[in-house]
Design a protein around this motif. Structure first.
Motif, PDB file in Angstrom:
ATOM      1  N   LYS A 169       0.892  -1.101   0.080  1.00  0.00           N
ATOM      2  CA  LYS A 169       0.130  -0.188  -0.151  1.00  0.00           C
ATOM      3  C   LYS A 169       0.969   1.131   0.140  1.00  0.00           C
ATOM      4  O   LYS A 169       0.617   2.333  -0.520  1.00  0.00           O
ATOM      5  CB  LYS A 169      -0.845  -0.030   1.288  1.00  0.00           C
ATOM      6  CG  LYS A 169      -1.784  -1.140   1.406  1.00  0.00           C
ATOM      7  CD  LYS A 169      -2.976  -0.851   0.107  1.00  0.00           C
ATOM      8  CE  LYS A 169      -4.165  -1.930   0.352  1.00  0.00           C
ATOM      9  NZ  LYS A 169      -5.397  -1.567  -0.472  1.00  0.00           N
ATOM     10  N   LYS A 180      -5.161  -2.201  -5.378  1.00  0.00           N
ATOM     11  CA  LYS A 180      -5.900  -3.019  -4.589  1.00  0.00           C
ATOM     12  C   LYS A 180      -5.315  -4.608  -4.227  1.00  0.00           C
ATOM     13  O   LYS A 180      -4.786  -5.058  -5.183  1.00  0.00           O
ATOM     14  CB  LYS A 180      -7.348  -3.587  -5.162  1.00  0.00           C
ATOM     15  CG  LYS A 180      -8.067  -2.395  -5.552  1.00  0.00           C
ATOM     16  CD  LYS A 180      -8.854  -1.614  -4.119  1.00  0.00           C
ATOM     17  CE  LYS A 180      -9.849  -0.379  -4.630  1.00  0.00           C
ATOM     18  NZ  LYS A 180     -10.396   0.153  -3.699  1.00  0.00           N
ATOM     19  N   TYR A 230      -8.417  -9.000   6.199  1.00  0.00           N
ATOM     20  CA  TYR A 230      -9.167  -7.375   5.970  1.00  0.00           C
ATOM     21  C   TYR A 230      -8.692  -6.413   6.976  1.00  0.00           C
ATOM     22  O   TYR A 230      -8.378  -5.370   6.576  1.00  0.00           O
ATOM     23  CB  TYR A 230     -10.389  -7.740   6.049  1.00  0.00           C
ATOM     24  CG  TYR A 230     -11.274  -8.466   4.998  1.00  0.00           C
ATOM     25  CD1 TYR A 230     -11.256  -7.937   3.729  1.00  0.00           C
ATOM     26  CD2 TYR A 230     -11.752  -9.759   5.219  1.00  0.00           C
ATOM     27  CE1 TYR A 230     -11.642  -8.744   2.728  1.00  0.00           C
ATOM     28  CE2 TYR A 230     -12.320 -10.413   4.065  1.00  0.00           C
ATOM     29  CZ  TYR A 230     -12.427 -10.032   2.869  1.00  0.00           C
ATOM     30  OH  TYR A 230     -12.971 -10.758   2.055  1.00  0.00           O
ATOM     31  N   ASP A 247      -8.083  -6.102   0.343  1.00  0.00           N
ATOM     32  CA  ASP A 247      -9.435  -5.588  -0.120  1.00  0.00           C
ATOM     33  C   ASP A 247     -10.372  -6.814  -0.389  1.00  0.00           C
ATOM     34  O   ASP A 247     -11.597  -6.581  -0.726  1.00  0.00           O
ATOM     35  CB  ASP A 247      -9.070  -4.855  -1.413  1.00  0.00           C
ATOM     36  CG  ASP A 247      -8.263  -3.469  -1.104  1.00  0.00           C
ATOM     37  OD1 ASP A 247      -9.060  -2.595  -0.542  1.00  0.00           O
ATOM     38  OD2 ASP A 247      -7.244  -3.426  -1.472  1.00  0.00           O
ATOM     39  N   ASP A 248      -9.711  -7.967  -0.648  1.00  0.00           N
ATOM     40  CA  ASP A 248     -10.562  -9.132  -0.976  1.00  0.00           C
ATOM     41  C   ASP A 248      -9.620 -10.362  -0.606  1.00  0.00           C
ATOM     42  O   ASP A 248      -8.535 -10.186  -0.449  1.00  0.00           O
ATOM     43  CB  ASP A 248     -10.774  -8.982  -2.547  1.00  0.00           C
ATOM     44  CG  ASP A 248     -12.176 -10.063  -2.633  1.00  0.00           C
ATOM     45  OD1 ASP A 248     -12.610 -10.652  -1.535  1.00  0.00           O
ATOM     46  OD2 ASP A 248     -12.939  -9.897  -3.607  1.00  0.00           O
ATOM     47  N   LEU A 255     -12.436  -5.489  -8.461  1.00  0.00           N
ATOM     48  CA  LEU A 255     -11.447  -4.550  -7.766  1.00  0.00           C
ATOM     49  C   LEU A 255     -11.012  -3.328  -8.835  1.00  0.00           C
ATOM     50  O   LEU A 255     -10.949  -2.102  -8.215  1.00  0.00           O
ATOM     51  CB  LEU A 255     -10.455  -5.282  -7.200  1.00  0.00           C
ATOM     52  CG  LEU A 255     -10.785  -6.296  -6.101  1.00  0.00           C
ATOM     53  CD1 LEU A 255      -9.404  -7.068  -5.599  1.00  0.00           C
ATOM     54  CD2 LEU A 255     -11.150  -5.659  -4.786  1.00  0.00           C
ATOM     55  N   SER A 308     -13.803  -0.892  -9.302  1.00  0.00           N
ATOM     56  CA  SER A 308     -14.214  -0.140  -7.989  1.00  0.00           C
ATOM     57  C   SER A 308     -13.667   1.276  -8.124  1.00  0.00           C
ATOM     58  O   SER A 308     -12.618   1.523  -8.197  1.00  0.00           O
ATOM     59  CB  SER A 308     -13.584  -0.895  -6.656  1.00  0.00           C
ATOM     60  OG  SER A 308     -13.787  -0.096  -5.567  1.00  0.00           O
ATOM     61  N   SER A 331     -14.616   3.268  -5.483  1.00  0.00           N
ATOM     62  CA  SER A 331     -14.850   3.539  -3.920  1.00  0.00           C
ATOM     63  C   SER A 331     -13.575   4.470  -3.389  1.00  0.00           C
ATOM     64  O   SER A 331     -12.434   4.140  -3.825  1.00  0.00           O
ATOM     65  CB  SER A 331     -14.961   2.540  -2.980  1.00  0.00           C
ATOM     66  OG  SER A 331     -13.883   1.554  -2.945  1.00  0.00           O
ATOM     67  N   ALA A 373     -10.726   5.491  -0.724  1.00  0.00           N
ATOM     68  CA  ALA A 373     -10.065   4.771   0.277  1.00  0.00           C
ATOM     69  C   ALA A 373      -9.945   5.758   1.407  1.00  0.00           C
ATOM     70  O   ALA A 373      -8.783   6.382   1.383  1.00  0.00           O
ATOM     71  CB  ALA A 373      -8.863   4.001  -0.206  1.00  0.00           C
TER      72      ALA A 373
END
Length: 215
Positions: free
Chosen positions: A66, A73, A90, A95-96, A114, A117, A119, A121
């Protein structure tokens, strides 16, 4: 540029996934072991990360990924199907999660989800809001201006909050292998503290003889 990075020590499985993805228009790059993180491209979209990487544990590598690839992801691959392992994944920032044996079709769908996605963060902790995609930190709604390496260091500590982190491990995770010293780390910690704690509240604790802990 690759869409997906596959980090696994099972070579046959990794190559099989790579070939399967290519059939559906997804480019993938295979890496073996924890050292493959150093070869990741910053704009990679998804990282498939095996939990068991020989001497390394995938759980402990999520934060490093990260930091190096803020927009990526992380999808964990594991032979462990216990609920506590999934929850740990998690909690560590995955993320999965998919367990072996798995269907390549299901894996492809997960990766596509993913990638698509949208979204944002954003994580909230105490009076902080951390947006990893925008690489920004807000405190009580006010943006704290952190430089690139300051944010990477902050986010590594933030992702591992509550843990005592050794100085050498922090340097390797944030700067990588090289000629960086304790002084480099200490200077960046001081700058982050000056910006983050200028009014009130302490976040980064010095653990004498070891390193630092984010609380």
């Amino acid at each position: 540029m690759y869409d997906v990075a596959i980090i696994d020590d099972e070579r046959e499985l990794a190559i099989t996934i790579e070939k399967y993805f290519s059939m559906f228009g997804l480019s993938a790059k295979v890496g073996y072991g924890a050292e493959a993180i150093g070869e990741l491209e910053e704009d990679i979209k998804v990282v498939l990360l095996d939990v068991n990487l020989g001497m390394s544990c995938g759980f402990d590598l999520i934060a490093q990924i990260k930091i190096k690839c803020p927009h990526a992801k992380v999808l964990l691959i594991s032979a462990r199907s216990e609920e506590r392992d999934m929850i740990k994944g998690y909690y560590m920032g995955a993320d999965d999660y998919i367990t072996k044996p798995f269907s390549l079709k299901v894996l492809l769908l997960k990766v596509r989800n993913l990638i698509s996605s949208t979204s944002v963060a954003v994580e909230t902790y105490r009076d902080l809001q951390v947006d990893v995609n925008a690489m920004t930190v807000k405190k009580d709604g006010e943006i704290i201006k952190l430089k690139n390496m300051e944010f990477k260091l902050f986010y590594y500590l933030f992702c591992n909050r509550g843990k005592v982190l050794d100085k050498d491990d922090i340097i390797r995770a944030v700067w990588g292998e090289g000629y960086y010293t304790d002084n480099t780390l200490n200077v960046h910690i001081r700058r982050i503290r000056e910006k983050l704690e200028k009014n009130h509240g302490q976040y980064i604790e010095t653990v004498w003889g070891i390193g630092y802990k984010f609380e």
